[in-house]
Design a protein around this motif. Sequence first.
Motif, PDB file in Angstrom:
ATOM      1  N   MET A 483       5.020  -0.901 -12.989  1.00  0.00           N
ATOM      2  CA  MET A 483       5.788  -0.444 -11.849  1.00  0.00           C
ATOM      3  C   MET A 483       6.845  -0.969 -11.698  1.00  0.00           C
ATOM      4  O   MET A 483       7.872  -0.795 -11.258  1.00  0.00           O
ATOM      5  CB  MET A 483       4.702  -0.533 -10.423  1.00  0.00           C
ATOM      6  CG  MET A 483       3.579   0.572 -10.571  1.00  0.00           C
ATOM      7  SD  MET A 483       2.488   0.455  -9.206  1.00  0.00           S
ATOM      8  CE  MET A 483       3.483   1.081  -7.809  1.00  0.00           C
ATOM      9  N   VAL A 484       6.877  -2.202 -11.709  1.00  0.00           N
ATOM     10  CA  VAL A 484       7.941  -3.377 -11.517  1.00  0.00           C
ATOM     11  C   VAL A 484       9.153  -2.876 -12.547  1.00  0.00           C
ATOM     12  O   VAL A 484      10.346  -3.050 -12.311  1.00  0.00           O
ATOM     13  CB  VAL A 484       7.422  -4.747 -11.742  1.00  0.00           C
ATOM     14  CG1 VAL A 484       8.627  -5.747 -11.673  1.00  0.00           C
ATOM     15  CG2 VAL A 484       6.524  -5.271 -10.607  1.00  0.00           C
ATOM     16  N   ALA A 485       8.666  -2.717 -13.791  1.00  0.00           N
ATOM     17  CA  ALA A 485       9.758  -2.318 -14.816  1.00  0.00           C
ATOM     18  C   ALA A 485      10.401  -1.074 -14.377  1.00  0.00           C
ATOM     19  O   ALA A 485      11.715  -0.881 -14.852  1.00  0.00           O
ATOM     20  CB  ALA A 485       9.045  -2.051 -16.182  1.00  0.00           C
ATOM     21  N   ARG A 486       9.873  -0.121 -13.917  1.00  0.00           N
ATOM     22  CA  ARG A 486      10.319   1.052 -13.269  1.00  0.00           C
ATOM     23  C   ARG A 486      11.389   0.949 -12.077  1.00  0.00           C
ATOM     24  O   ARG A 486      12.223   1.708 -11.866  1.00  0.00           O
ATOM     25  CB  ARG A 486       9.359   2.218 -13.033  1.00  0.00           C
ATOM     26  CG  ARG A 486       8.773   2.815 -14.272  1.00  0.00           C
ATOM     27  CD  ARG A 486       9.403   3.572 -14.968  1.00  0.00           C
ATOM     28  NE  ARG A 486       8.615   4.312 -15.941  1.00  0.00           N
ATOM     29  CZ  ARG A 486       9.054   5.584 -16.562  1.00  0.00           C
ATOM     30  NH1 ARG A 486      10.133   6.231 -16.071  1.00  0.00           N
ATOM     31  NH2 ARG A 486       8.390   6.146 -17.474  1.00  0.00           N
ATOM     32  N   GLY A 487      11.065  -0.057 -11.221  1.00  0.00           N
ATOM     33  CA  GLY A 487      11.908  -0.280  -9.960  1.00  0.00           C
ATOM     34  C   GLY A 487      11.472   0.599  -8.711  1.00  0.00           C
ATOM     35  O   GLY A 487      11.210   0.102  -7.685  1.00  0.00           O
ATOM     36  N   ARG A 488      11.415   2.055  -8.865  1.00  0.00           N
ATOM     37  CA  ARG A 488      11.057   2.875  -8.036  1.00  0.00           C
ATOM     38  C   ARG A 488       9.665   3.539  -8.439  1.00  0.00           C
ATOM     39  O   ARG A 488       9.743   4.486  -9.368  1.00  0.00           O
ATOM     40  CB  ARG A 488      12.157   3.837  -7.475  1.00  0.00           C
ATOM     41  CG  ARG A 488      13.290   3.300  -6.738  1.00  0.00           C
ATOM     42  CD  ARG A 488      14.278   4.090  -6.377  1.00  0.00           C
ATOM     43  NE  ARG A 488      14.803   4.970  -7.628  1.00  0.00           N
ATOM     44  CZ  ARG A 488      15.502   6.209  -7.613  1.00  0.00           C
ATOM     45  NH1 ARG A 488      15.296   6.960  -6.412  1.00  0.00           N
ATOM     46  NH2 ARG A 488      15.756   6.761  -8.675  1.00  0.00           N
ATOM     47  N   ALA A 489       8.579   3.164  -7.901  1.00  0.00           N
ATOM     48  CA  ALA A 489       7.187   3.788  -8.591  1.00  0.00           C
ATOM     49  C   ALA A 489       6.237   3.669  -7.387  1.00  0.00           C
ATOM     50  O   ALA A 489       6.207   2.805  -6.295  1.00  0.00           O
ATOM     51  CB  ALA A 489       6.878   3.126  -9.831  1.00  0.00           C
ATOM     52  N   ALA A 490       5.241   4.576  -7.356  1.00  0.00           N
ATOM     53  CA  ALA A 490       4.357   4.703  -6.464  1.00  0.00           C
ATOM     54  C   ALA A 490       2.864   4.818  -7.469  1.00  0.00           C
ATOM     55  O   ALA A 490       2.833   5.651  -8.518  1.00  0.00           O
ATOM     56  CB  ALA A 490       4.135   5.877  -5.275  1.00  0.00           C
ATOM     57  N   CYS A 491       1.776   4.433  -6.807  1.00  0.00           N
ATOM     58  CA  CYS A 491       0.423   4.320  -7.545  1.00  0.00           C
ATOM     59  C   CYS A 491      -0.427   4.718  -6.510  1.00  0.00           C
ATOM     60  O   CYS A 491      -0.651   4.110  -5.328  1.00  0.00           O
ATOM     61  CB  CYS A 491       0.157   3.289  -8.136  1.00  0.00           C
ATOM     62  SG  CYS A 491      -1.713   3.140  -9.266  1.00  0.00           S
ATOM     63  N   VAL A 492      -1.344   5.865  -6.505  1.00  0.00           N
ATOM     64  CA  VAL A 492      -2.449   6.178  -5.840  1.00  0.00           C
ATOM     65  C   VAL A 492      -3.543   5.864  -6.372  1.00  0.00           C
ATOM     66  O   VAL A 492      -4.043   6.173  -7.562  1.00  0.00           O
ATOM     67  CB  VAL A 492      -2.435   7.841  -5.634  1.00  0.00           C
ATOM     68  CG1 VAL A 492      -3.366   8.132  -4.440  1.00  0.00           C
ATOM     69  CG2 VAL A 492      -1.082   8.072  -4.897  1.00  0.00           C
ATOM     70  N   ARG A 532      10.557   3.499   6.505  1.00  0.00           N
ATOM     71  CA  ARG A 532      11.326   2.314   5.313  1.00  0.00           C
ATOM     72  C   ARG A 532      11.183   2.977   4.066  1.00  0.00           C
ATOM     73  O   ARG A 532      12.404   2.610   3.390  1.00  0.00           O
ATOM     74  CB  ARG A 532      10.426   1.095   5.468  1.00  0.00           C
ATOM     75  CG  ARG A 532      11.037  -0.070   4.757  1.00  0.00           C
ATOM     76  CD  ARG A 532      12.248  -0.488   5.226  1.00  0.00           C
ATOM     77  NE  ARG A 532      13.022  -1.570   4.512  1.00  0.00           N
ATOM     78  CZ  ARG A 532      14.208  -1.781   4.214  1.00  0.00           C
ATOM     79  NH1 ARG A 532      15.192  -0.894   4.425  1.00  0.00           N
ATOM     80  NH2 ARG A 532      14.687  -2.766   3.299  1.00  0.00           N
ATOM     81  N   LEU A 533      10.140   3.342   3.551  1.00  0.00           N
ATOM     82  CA  LEU A 533      10.286   3.670   2.090  1.00  0.00           C
ATOM     83  C   LEU A 533      11.024   4.948   1.868  1.00  0.00           C
ATOM     84  O   LEU A 533      11.838   5.180   0.830  1.00  0.00           O
ATOM     85  CB  LEU A 533       8.809   4.348   1.655  1.00  0.00           C
ATOM     86  CG  LEU A 533       7.880   3.329   1.445  1.00  0.00           C
ATOM     87  CD1 LEU A 533       6.594   3.918   1.462  1.00  0.00           C
ATOM     88  CD2 LEU A 533       8.168   2.780  -0.125  1.00  0.00           C
ATOM     89  N   ALA A 539      18.459   5.778  -0.812  1.00  0.00           N
ATOM     90  CA  ALA A 539      19.511   4.856  -0.983  1.00  0.00           C
ATOM     91  C   ALA A 539      19.604   4.505  -2.511  1.00  0.00           C
ATOM     92  O   ALA A 539      20.151   3.605  -2.959  1.00  0.00           O
ATOM     93  CB  ALA A 539      19.419   3.760  -0.088  1.00  0.00           C
ATOM     94  N   ASP A 540      18.427   4.910  -3.182  1.00  0.00           N
ATOM     95  CA  ASP A 540      18.313   4.623  -4.617  1.00  0.00           C
ATOM     96  C   ASP A 540      18.187   3.351  -4.881  1.00  0.00           C
ATOM     97  O   ASP A 540      18.345   2.684  -5.890  1.00  0.00           O
ATOM     98  CB  ASP A 540      19.675   5.038  -5.347  1.00  0.00           C
ATOM     99  CG  ASP A 540      19.476   6.509  -5.650  1.00  0.00           C
ATOM    100  OD1 ASP A 540      18.471   7.171  -5.489  1.00  0.00           O
ATOM    101  OD2 ASP A 540      20.618   7.151  -6.015  1.00  0.00           O
TER     102      ASP A 540
END
Length: 761
Positions: A483-492, A532-533, A539-540
């Motif tokens: 997730m950190v490598a992608r920058g914008r990511a979500a996990c359920v 906030r998300l 804003a990318d």
Amino acid sequence: MAADAGSRSRADEGCRKKGSGTVCEMEYYAHTDGTQDTRNWQPLREHLRNVAEKSRDFATEARPNDAEFAEAAYAAGLLHDLGKYRREFQEMIRNKRQKSDATRHKQMGAQYALDKGRRDLPFAIMGHHGGIPNIADLVNDGNAVKAVVNEIFSVAAADFSQLAMHLPAWGAGFAAVDVDIRVRLLFSCLVDADWSDTSDFQSRRMGWPVPPLPPTLEAAPLLNKVLSFIAQRAGECRNLDLARIRAEVLAAALESGSRATGIFSMTVPTGGGKTLSSLAFALAHAAANKLRRVIYVAPYLSIIEQNANVFRTALGDSAENMILEHHSLAEPGRGEKSQADNPESEAAQRLAENWDAPVVLTTSMQFYESLFSNRPGRCRKLHNIARSVVILDECQTLNPSLSGPTCQMLEQMVGFLGCTVVLCTATQPAWKKDDDIFPCGLREIHEMIPAELRLFDRLKRVEAVWPGPDLHPTSWPDIAEQMVARGRAACVVNTRKAARDLYNNLRKAGGTNVFHLSTSMCPAHRLTVLDRLKKLLVADEDCLLVSTQLIEAGVDIDFPFMLRELAPLESIVQAAGRCNREGLLDQRGNLVVFKSVDGGLPQDNWYRNGTAVVEQHFIRAGNPPDIHDPAHLAEYYRRLYPAGSTDSEGIIPLRNRFGFRDVAEHYRLINEGTSSVLISNWEPARETVDRLVGEIRQNPSRRAYRQLQRYSINVYEHELRQMINNNVVEMDYLPGLNRCDLPYDGALGLVFEGAAAVPAF
């Protein structure tokens, strides 16, 4: 019940025989003002008259062309407090006798109706305090007062001649399940009438202002507002193909709106505009069929919170008085104390909602359990559900073990309550009647969306990446690294503990703008995080989210990269709907499905069964499912439903045996009960909460209770017991409010020992 029928030869020393009749020389009262000055007390005959007339009015609104049912509701109102004519009861309210079983009053009217051959009124009357009983309890309680009923009735009729009405027998030859739904509707009319009149008396006594009458549903003008709002949104959509698809969905919904009432399905992939299109259908359909309100039902508070804002914007300036949000967090008097037959509990419950607003948004738990409840506070709203358009959004989230009795009730809602039901989802459950897979399913479902629209092909915006047949598990540090490598990511993930663990790993991995969402957070907190998300995503900017299932059904959020812990197929498909939702990426978004090392599964058997079907019959077989192919979802359901009973609690047989109390106890969307606690230590809301609590102390109102639901959390009973043992929760801090004094984490919400095994629902 301990009866004292032989203690006196007359029912009340204030009455005497005169010729062939009875003459009463005292005043009988229903309610007092707490003083000994009877001038401000409510005469019993006045209360009976008011309740009977209100109950008949409610019944007429619910079933306009059924005069016999309206008269039954009127009779229930006249008879419900017949026992208050007993000498013992009148002495009790005059403080001349301690309250005891001998002063209880509901049994008299119930037994009188039973003696007249009624199969409906006795249940409703006996239940108006404490809840509708099982038939065995009804008979046993009635037998205890048989000896005094006729004598009481002669006294009552002398005081209030309208009681001497003709009461014909009813119920012979009717199927038990048809009697059951009639009892529930009668009970609703009676309870709401009784509570309304009692509240009116209390308001006059306390000098409280009379709340304004709710507005009526003006469906056609509201539809025009919604269509204008949809047109405005369409003009702002940057994806022209998506805008075209949403317009086609809306046109299909409006075309179906002119049809007669029934059960409809709206099968639309995520992003296809089903929320606003379903609202447009509901308003068009209500106008065409003269229906009274729109009830929107969703599984999670997060969807209610989001869509309430959308509805308010779409409906314009009038929305503030038109829309009601109601769910279990706004229901005072839940928990053990509310189960007692006591006035304090019912006084708090009278502040709960009866759903008389034109547009109601509520949770699946509140809606479904109210249909099967026997409790006055929950059943009170049933007569207002009648003649409504009911949108069941994300209906696939209903536990399959309850789908049999639920489908039976949905058909009765259409047939007896005059409703229209809309099954609204991208992952339509297999609720159509099938003698091999689902014999107690729905006999007729009208799909709104024509097959030729090919929505699933045209709205394919995500590629799913499945684990290999060996299903090698992944650790939370590895997921955090991806997730950190992608920058914008979500996990359920599947549980609240898993959400906290992954959140902590994301922080350790140096993630930027890391957020957590779960039901450990109060609604206002979750809305703050979602807002906030969305701003960061527009804003990318980098942002990382770990969430329980609460975001995967209907929450309007759009990540380019999603991960989903292995789960039932419908949950995985819904999670994919939060990825590339608006179709704005140059290429398709990515959904990665993984099995975790430490995450685990909730205790719910059907959730586990659904996960096992995905694992065993698809992944390990080397044939992972296509999340865009409805045929794969149908195959999943064909394998899932035989894995367990669709009526595992035996609700249908219990209804056939008039087991009202047992039905209520066994129909639970969540096996373990929950109670609401008010959060007192979330710093951004502390001032607001204190102000609302102060308002309730001075002048209890629905408005204040409604607003406090934004700062409340449902906790499981085992959690609540631990909180009580640790002295961190104050039960009934105010009527219907339990205050929690635990520290509240600004990221994770309410965290306490014992929460580890709690499912994420």
